[in-house]
Motif scaffolding. Structure first.
Motif, PDB file in Angstrom:
ATOM      1  N   THR A   5       5.801  -6.283  12.536  1.00  0.00           N
ATOM      2  CA  THR A   5       6.408  -6.653  11.266  1.00  0.00           C
ATOM      3  C   THR A   5       5.973  -5.651  10.206  1.00  0.00           C
ATOM      4  N   ILE A   6       6.710  -5.617   9.100  1.00  0.00           N
ATOM      5  CA  ILE A   6       6.344  -4.724   8.001  1.00  0.00           C
ATOM      6  C   ILE A   6       4.974  -5.115   7.453  1.00  0.00           C
ATOM      7  N   VAL A   7       4.730  -6.416   7.373  1.00  0.00           N
ATOM      8  CA  VAL A   7       3.442  -6.907   6.885  1.00  0.00           C
ATOM      9  C   VAL A   7       2.315  -6.496   7.831  1.00  0.00           C
ATOM     10  N   GLY A   8       2.562  -6.624   9.132  1.00  0.00           N
ATOM     11  CA  GLY A   8       1.551  -6.224  10.115  1.00  0.00           C
ATOM     12  C   GLY A   8       1.224  -4.753  10.001  1.00  0.00           C
ATOM     13  N   LEU A   9       2.258  -3.923   9.843  1.00  0.00           N
ATOM     14  CA  LEU A   9       2.056  -2.487   9.660  1.00  0.00           C
ATOM     15  C   LEU A   9       1.218  -2.217   8.411  1.00  0.00           C
ATOM     16  N   PHE A  10       1.550  -2.881   7.311  1.00  0.00           N
ATOM     17  CA  PHE A  10       0.849  -2.678   6.050  1.00  0.00           C
ATOM     18  C   PHE A  10      -0.619  -3.081   6.150  1.00  0.00           C
ATOM     19  N   LEU A  11      -0.888  -4.235   6.735  1.00  0.00           N
ATOM     20  CA  LEU A  11      -2.272  -4.698   6.858  1.00  0.00           C
ATOM     21  C   LEU A  11      -3.079  -3.789   7.776  1.00  0.00           C
ATOM     22  N   GLU A  12      -2.460  -3.324   8.859  1.00  0.00           N
ATOM     23  CA  GLU A  12      -3.158  -2.435   9.797  1.00  0.00           C
ATOM     24  C   GLU A  12      -3.518  -1.106   9.131  1.00  0.00           C
ATOM     25  N   GLN A  13      -2.548  -0.504   8.437  1.00  0.00           N
ATOM     26  CA  GLN A  13      -2.806   0.794   7.808  1.00  0.00           C
ATOM     27  C   GLN A  13      -3.806   0.668   6.662  1.00  0.00           C
ATOM     28  N   SER A  14      -3.740  -0.425   5.912  1.00  0.00           N
ATOM     29  CA  SER A  14      -4.689  -0.632   4.815  1.00  0.00           C
ATOM     30  C   SER A  14      -6.118  -0.752   5.327  1.00  0.00           C
ATOM     31  N   ALA A  15      -6.263  -1.417   6.465  1.00  0.00           N
ATOM     32  CA  ALA A  15      -7.602  -1.571   7.051  1.00  0.00           C
ATOM     33  C   ALA A  15      -8.105  -0.255   7.633  1.00  0.00           C
ATOM     34  N   SER A  16      -7.196   0.544   8.171  1.00  0.00           N
ATOM     35  CA  SER A  16      -7.592   1.800   8.826  1.00  0.00           C
ATOM     36  C   SER A  16      -7.846   2.933   7.833  1.00  0.00           C
ATOM     37  N   HIS A  17      -7.128   2.914   6.685  1.00  0.00           N
ATOM     38  CA  HIS A  17      -7.218   4.040   5.746  1.00  0.00           C
ATOM     39  C   HIS A  17      -7.408   3.555   4.305  1.00  0.00           C
ATOM     40  N   PRO A  18      -8.388   2.708   4.038  1.00  0.00           N
ATOM     41  CA  PRO A  18      -8.501   2.094   2.698  1.00  0.00           C
ATOM     42  C   PRO A  18      -8.655   3.095   1.566  1.00  0.00           C
ATOM     43  N   ASP A  19      -9.275   4.249   1.825  1.00  0.00           N
ATOM     44  CA  ASP A  19      -9.550   5.211   0.757  1.00  0.00           C
ATOM     45  C   ASP A  19      -8.555   6.360   0.696  1.00  0.00           C
ATOM     46  N   ASP A  20      -7.572   6.381   1.608  1.00  0.00           N
ATOM     47  CA  ASP A  20      -6.564   7.440   1.600  1.00  0.00           C
ATOM     48  C   ASP A  20      -5.549   7.187   0.483  1.00  0.00           C
ATOM     49  N   ILE A  21      -5.147   8.246  -0.189  1.00  0.00           N
ATOM     50  CA  ILE A  21      -4.078   8.125  -1.196  1.00  0.00           C
ATOM     51  C   ILE A  21      -2.756   7.946  -0.466  1.00  0.00           C
ATOM     52  N   ILE A  22      -1.961   6.978  -0.888  1.00  0.00           N
ATOM     53  CA  ILE A  22      -0.668   6.736  -0.245  1.00  0.00           C
ATOM     54  C   ILE A  22       0.498   6.896  -1.232  1.00  0.00           C
ATOM     55  N   ILE A  23       0.265   6.628  -2.527  1.00  0.00           N
ATOM     56  CA  ILE A  23       1.359   6.725  -3.505  1.00  0.00           C
ATOM     57  C   ILE A  23       0.875   7.443  -4.764  1.00  0.00           C
ATOM     58  N   SER A  24       1.738   8.326  -5.286  1.00  0.00           N
ATOM     59  CA  SER A  24       1.519   8.926  -6.604  1.00  0.00           C
ATOM     60  C   SER A  24       2.660   8.464  -7.498  1.00  0.00           C
ATOM     61  N   TYR A  25       2.342   8.131  -8.722  1.00  0.00           N
ATOM     62  CA  TYR A  25       3.349   7.559  -9.613  1.00  0.00           C
ATOM     63  C   TYR A  25       3.053   7.944 -11.053  1.00  0.00           C
ATOM     64  N   LYS A  26       4.066   7.808 -11.897  1.00  0.00           N
ATOM     65  CA  LYS A  26       3.888   8.033 -13.326  1.00  0.00           C
ATOM     66  C   LYS A  26       3.721   6.682 -14.011  1.00  0.00           C
ATOM     67  N   SER A  27       2.654   6.528 -14.748  1.00  0.00           N
ATOM     68  CA  SER A  27       2.425   5.257 -15.431  1.00  0.00           C
ATOM     69  C   SER A  27       3.250   5.142 -16.697  1.00  0.00           C
ATOM     70  N   GLU A  28       3.773   6.296 -17.166  1.00  0.00           N
ATOM     71  CA  GLU A  28       4.642   6.293 -18.331  1.00  0.00           C
ATOM     72  C   GLU A  28       5.628   7.449 -18.190  1.00  0.00           C
TER      73      GLU A  28
END
Length: 600
Positions: A5-28
């Motif tokens: 599931t998408i949720v399963g993928l998300f939880l697995e990757q978050s646990a495996s790579h907690p300190d890796d940068i995944i998204i860059s965004y503009k706050s303004e």
């Protein structure tokens, strides 16, 4: 549940790579890019989920997202799935009526809106939406006091406060989600008729991600992508967002299409996903800029492109370029192509195109400058179908069947796909039966196979033109030629039931103004420029050139030139820049009739 599931993928990757940068965004707007790690993204998404639960949100409820791409869009998406909900994306360009239709049809109980402008669309129609319980506003604009609107910042703060007691419950419930549970309802932008809600499961998404991964291997240590297209469309959500989660590839969120050049320079992506119209515009801008140079620079550019195309054709034919060709290409790259790639950030290696066929000329040109274009074909209803790869590609085709997919042609040439079909149209069982037959999805696209087994899409079945003389004509092939004419932004071919073909062409205002300045035409009015003899001469010669290699019955006999491009505001194009032919024909009925006024 892992990677089912998408949720399963998300939880697995978050646990495996907690300190890796995944998204860059503009706050303004127009600000600098900021980074967020997997661990932070998980905490924010869990906080959103906890905030929803505090509102009484139940498993299976629908939450709509009415916003352009931003970090909060992704947090709302993942947070809704963690809360065992179903998300319903809505294009930020939709009218209040279109938004209300989707919210009502999907039985949405909660909607997240981007800003005051999007909020106003909902408030205009809220009285017609009795099942809509909550409206959540992303921006800090103060909502009207008479309406019960929740600020996202307040929802997130409440969620964070309650996360200590709710976190384990949320994760436990999320792990009970099955692969066949509905994850999202995606409403097609609809080139004809009202949009249809495609019910897509978690399995649908993971299935195509597994298939893509089997075809291309991308090293997440060197790659970084730029998200350009609206996430409301499922193609960029899969290829430009979920695939990044799947592969742990950092993605940056572009501020808008209008800031693409600036964002490319800041992010310096190695790849991005887009639609043919964007590639066509990039191609047109590069060629136009080159043609404004000195005679020497124009000659150098044309020489470099000829070398690049020769190299491209050699590679696509499966041969290795000769030493002499490699040396000439190295010179062309150093003198011309490197400068072009620097404008695109300097690190671009490949791009993905989908949504419509990319013309062979544009694809080959982009490959000539050293950027491979991977073409992806499928419908929202099939979530995949065919794809080219780094080693197997033919420009002008959309590749071969992806792993796990079967693709065949019906006797009339319609493309049929099976392997990952959607669950059906929400509330439209009769339409589902029309599309899904014997396990096959009838795409409505018409195609053929080339000699090497690559699929060529010739047109949409409903868009085929049948002239009064009985000739079947694919308008897209002709339109792609017309869009290569300098100063032209878009083109639509007319001729169904007529005795010859005509076209409506639209002027690219920016290119036209630059052209006018170069000739000393004292005007920046698109209307006046479109009537200038020099402009008409350029376009007439372009139409003659486009006609040169066509059969007599395929040639454009007359054309009309509009001073501006087709727009979403007038309903003439979809959010993914596809033509709404019926609307265009209605909007310009008088002009079309004038093109046939003297015919017998």
């Amino acid at each position: 549940m892992t990677r089912e599931t998408i949720v399963g993928l998300f939880l697995e990757q978050s646990a495996s790579h907690p300190d890796d940068i995944i998204i860059s965004y503009k706050s303004e707007p127009k600000g600098a890019y900021r980074d967020i790690t997997w661990g932070d993204l998980l905490n924010e998404s869990l906080s959103f989920a906890a905030g929803l639960l505090s509102l009484g949100f139940s498993p299976g409820e629908r939450l709509a997202i009415l916003s352009f791409n931003r970090l909060e869009w992704i947090i709302a998406d993942l947070g809704t799935l963690l809360a065992c909900g179903v998300d319903v994306p809505i294009y930020h360009t939709n009218t209040p009526e279109q938004c209300a239709y989707i919210i009502r049809d999907a039985d949405v109980s909660c909607v997240v809106v981007e800003d005051a402008a999007q909020l106003d669309k909902i408030l205009q129609k809220k009285g017609e939406l009795p099942n809509l319980k909550h409206v959540i506003l992303i921006s800090d604009d103060q909502p009207p006091k008479e309406h019960d609107v929740i600020l996202l910042s307040e929802l997130m703060a409440k969620g964070k406060n309650e996360l200590g007691t709710l976190k384990d419950e949320i994760i436990t419930q999320a792990k009970n989600i099955t692969a066949d549970d509905t994850a999202t309802i995606v409403y097609t932008s609809g080139t004809t008729g009202p949009p249809k809600g495609c019910l897509l499961s978690h399995r649908n998404t993971l299935y195509v991600l597994d298939s893509i991964h089997a075809l291309i291997q991308i090293d997440n240590r060197v790659h970084r992508s730029l998200l350009i297209l609206p996430l409301s469309h499922f193609y960029p959500r899969v290829s430009g967002y979920y695939y990044n989660l799947y592969q742990n590839i950092p993605l940056a969120i572009a501020e808008s299409i209008d800031t693409l050049a600036a964002d490319m320079a800041l992010v310096r992506p190695t790849y991005f996903c887009s639609v043919p119209r964007v590639f066509e515009k990039v191609y047109a801008r590069i060629v136009s800029a080159a043609e404004k140079g000195s005679p020497l620079k124009r000659a150098l550019f044309r020489w470099a492109v000829s070398i690049g195309r020769k190299r491209s054709r050699t590679i696509t034919a499966g041969r290795s370029p000769s030493v002499f060709l490699r040396l000439r290409y190295a010179c062309a790259s150093a003198l011309v192509f490197k400068k072009i790639k620097n404008v695109l950030g300097g690190r671009l290696q490949f791009a993905v195109s989908a949504g419509a066929p990319l013309s062979a000329e544009v694809g080959e040109f982009i490959h000539s400058i050293g950027v491979v274009v991977i073409e992806f074909y499928g419908l929202t209803e099939t979530v995949g179908g065919t794809m080219t790869t780094f080693s197997e590609f033919r420009y002008g085709t959309v590749g071969k069947a992806m792993p796990g997919f079967e693709v065949t042609l019906a006797p009339d040439g319609e493309i049929l796909i099976r392997g990952n079909n959607f669950k059906g149209y929400h509330n439209r069982p009769e339409l589902t039966e029309d599309v899904l037959k014997d396990g096959w999805c009838y795409t409505g696209d018409v195609g053929r196979w080339d000699d090497d087994g690559f699929l060529i899409i010739t047109d949409r079945k409903k868009d085929l033109i049948i002239t009064s003389g009985g000739k079947n004509i694919s308008p897209q092939n002709i339109e792609n030629r017309l869009k290569q004419i300098p100063l032209i932004a878009n083109a639509i071919v007319i001729g169904d039931g007529r005795n010859y073909l005509t076209a409506i062409l639209t002027l690219d205002p920016e290119e036209a103004r630059q052209f006018a300045m170069g000739l000393g035409i004292p005007s920046d009015s698109s209307e006046e420029i479109s009537r200038h003899p020099s402009v008409r001469d350029v376009i007439e010669k372009g139409v003659d050139s486009a006609n040169a290699d066509l059969a007599r019955f395929e040639t454009i006999k007359k054309f009309a030139l509009l001073p501006n491009d087709f727009t979403q505001d007038k309903g003439e194009i979809t959010p993914t820049l596809k033509l709404r032919r019926k609307v265009i024909r209605e909007n310009y009925a008088d002009i079309i009739e004038s093109l046939y006024a003297s015919s017998a």
